[in-house]
Design a protein around this motif. Structure first.
Motif, PDB file in Angstrom:
ATOM      1  N   SER A 106      -8.927   7.894  11.383  1.00 24.39           N
ATOM      2  CA  SER A 106      -7.333   7.945  11.615  1.00 24.39           C
ATOM      3  C   SER A 106      -7.307   7.376  10.827  1.00 24.39           C
ATOM      4  N   GLY A 107      -5.795   7.794  10.604  1.00 21.77           N
ATOM      5  CA  GLY A 107      -5.631   7.262   8.781  1.00 21.77           C
ATOM      6  C   GLY A 107      -4.007   6.723   9.986  1.00 21.77           C
ATOM      7  N   THR A 108      -3.767   6.058  10.731  1.00 25.08           N
ATOM      8  CA  THR A 108      -2.750   5.730  11.088  1.00 25.08           C
ATOM      9  C   THR A 108      -2.507   4.320  10.758  1.00 25.08           C
ATOM     10  N   PHE A 109      -1.801   4.441   9.773  1.00 29.66           N
ATOM     11  CA  PHE A 109      -1.940   2.594   9.713  1.00 29.66           C
ATOM     12  C   PHE A 109      -0.601   2.097   9.575  1.00 29.66           C
ATOM     13  N   ALA A 110      -0.656   0.395   9.497  1.00 29.04           N
ATOM     14  CA  ALA A 110       0.039  -0.635   9.958  1.00 29.04           C
ATOM     15  C   ALA A 110      -0.109  -1.606   8.840  1.00 29.04           C
ATOM     16  N   ILE A 111       0.767  -2.760   8.501  1.00 30.61           N
ATOM     17  CA  ILE A 111       0.422  -3.752   8.254  1.00 30.61           C
ATOM     18  C   ILE A 111       0.895  -5.005   9.286  1.00 30.61           C
ATOM     19  N   ASP A 112       0.010  -5.523   8.744  1.00 34.74           N
ATOM     20  CA  ASP A 112      -0.484  -6.837   9.695  1.00 34.74           C
ATOM     21  C   ASP A 112       0.585  -8.441   9.178  1.00 34.74           C
ATOM     22  N   ALA A 113       0.870  -9.563  10.442  1.00 33.14           N
ATOM     23  CA  ALA A 113       0.922 -10.162   9.873  1.00 33.14           C
ATOM     24  C   ALA A 113       1.241 -11.287   8.716  1.00 33.14           C
ATOM     25  N   ILE A 118      -3.442  -2.177   8.185  1.00 31.11           N
ATOM     26  CA  ILE A 118      -5.052  -2.267   9.020  1.00 31.11           C
ATOM     27  C   ILE A 118      -4.635  -0.810   9.781  1.00 31.11           C
ATOM     28  N   ASP A 119      -5.365  -0.386  10.620  1.00 30.99           N
ATOM     29  CA  ASP A 119      -6.050   0.912  11.492  1.00 30.99           C
ATOM     30  C   ASP A 119      -4.720   0.693  12.561  1.00 30.99           C
ATOM     31  N   ALA A 120      -5.486   1.315  13.177  1.00 26.14           N
ATOM     32  CA  ALA A 120      -4.883   1.685  14.451  1.00 26.14           C
ATOM     33  C   ALA A 120      -5.306   0.626  15.647  1.00 26.14           C
ATOM     34  N   ASN A 121      -6.661   0.481  15.007  1.00 30.20           N
ATOM     35  CA  ASN A 121      -7.609  -1.020  15.810  1.00 30.20           C
ATOM     36  C   ASN A 121      -7.490  -2.425  15.277  1.00 30.20           C
ATOM     37  N   SER A 122      -6.037  -2.724  14.540  1.00 29.32           N
ATOM     38  CA  SER A 122      -5.765  -3.132  13.551  1.00 29.32           C
ATOM     39  C   SER A 122      -6.818  -4.161  12.828  1.00 29.32           C
ATOM     40  N   LEU A 123      -7.567  -3.086  12.494  1.00 27.95           N
ATOM     41  CA  LEU A 123      -9.140  -3.712  10.959  1.00 27.95           C
ATOM     42  C   LEU A 123      -8.170  -3.267   9.962  1.00 27.95           C
ATOM     43  N   PRO A 124      -8.587  -4.308   9.090  1.00 24.83           N
ATOM     44  CA  PRO A 124      -8.321  -4.643   7.656  1.00 24.83           C
ATOM     45  C   PRO A 124      -8.896  -2.761   7.117  1.00 24.83           C
ATOM     46  N   VAL A 125      -8.220  -1.949   6.494  1.00 23.65           N
ATOM     47  CA  VAL A 125      -8.592  -0.595   6.050  1.00 23.65           C
ATOM     48  C   VAL A 125      -9.166  -1.310   4.271  1.00 23.65           C
ATOM     49  N   LEU A 126     -10.083  -0.943   3.704  1.00 22.78           N
ATOM     50  CA  LEU A 126     -11.139  -1.627   2.710  1.00 22.78           C
ATOM     51  C   LEU A 126     -10.577  -0.157   1.675  1.00 22.78           C
ATOM     52  N   ASP A 127     -10.069  -0.728   0.312  1.00 23.56           N
ATOM     53  CA  ASP A 127     -10.163  -0.667  -0.570  1.00 23.56           C
ATOM     54  C   ASP A 127     -11.267   0.429  -2.113  1.00 23.56           C
TER      55      ASP A 127
END
Length: 246
Positions: A106-113, A118-127
């Motif tokens: 799942s690549g539905t990303f967002a930006i947290d505070a 982050i992904d849809a589970n609010s987990l940080p996406v890694l580089d």
């Protein structure tokens, strides 16, 4: 408990767990990147050497071993949202959890505070350095290449970590479209990131509904066997001659 009842109940237990898996597939047929699951079974078949009309008929005991996932790619859907990213190929994005890295389609990303991607589970996406990707406030519109390079008005922001497994079937499915495994992943070579797209679930609703009907019928047949066996036992107890007194 007699052997017939024990075996029938073991079959019903396996069928109930299989029904749970089918129900979960149907519940997630609209979930981005979801992979349809199935049950892996083992059975023991005893074929007694007996003559007559029941020759060749055996007793089968079923044990469910594990839940498996179908890793075939789902249909690509255009969303136009630049924070949506699909994977064309067998790879996985990598996200950070308290228990270590987890893998997701799942690549539905967002930006947290904290300005982390982050992904849809609010987990940080890694580089590709296994670090969370931080998006500066002046980043503007993000552009992600097919190789996962992230560009912004503020300059390059890193590269999405995308990995592949020699055998994705060894991955254990978790909740939220996440997978975990003991195998060491390799850098993706046959996978491209496609921005503005999402990968639909690969669940085939009509196939799952058919499976649900088949499971229900099999469960009812097993229940009929149990009821017939219990009636046979009651009849035997009722009709067996009683010992004569003294």
């Amino acid at each position: 408990m007699d052997a017939t009842s024990y075996i029938a109940i073991s079959g019903q237990g396996a069928l109930r767990r299989q029904m749970d898996v089918v129900a979960n597939n149907l519940a997630n047929m609209g979930t981005t990147g979801y992979k349809a699951q199935g049950m892996l079974f083992s059975d023991y078949l005893n074929l007694p050497d007996r003559p007559g009309p029941k020759a060749g008929l055996g007793i089968r005991q079923v044990t469910d071993l594990a839940v498996t996932s179908d890793h075939s790619q789902g249909e690509m859907e255009h969303t136009g949202n630049m924070m949506d990213n699909a994977l064309n190929g067998p790879g996985f994005f990598v996200v950070e959890t308290s228990g270590g890295p987890r893998y997701t389609r799942s690549g539905t990303f967002a930006i947290d505070a904290e300005r982390r991607l982050i992904d849809a589970n609010s987990l940080p996406v890694l580089d590709d350095n296994d670090a969370p990707i931080v998006i500066p406030e002046d980043a503007g519109q993000l552009s992600i290449s097919t190789s996962g390079e992230i560009e912004s008005d503020a300059g390059p922001l890193g590269r999405l970590k995308v990995v592949e497994f020699e055998d994705p079937g060894t991955l254990e499915p978790l909740g939220g479209g996440l997978f975990v495994g003991n195998a060491v992943p390799a850098e993706a070579e046959a996978t491209e990131v496609v921005q503005g797209m999402r990968e639909a679930s690969n669940v085939i609703p009509i196939a799952e509904m058919t499976r649900m009907i088949d499971i229900s019928r099999a469960y009812q047949k097993t229940q009929n066997i149990l009821e017939s066996e219990h009636e046979r036992q009651r009849t035997a107890i009722r009709e067996l001659p009683r010992p004569r007194a003294g």
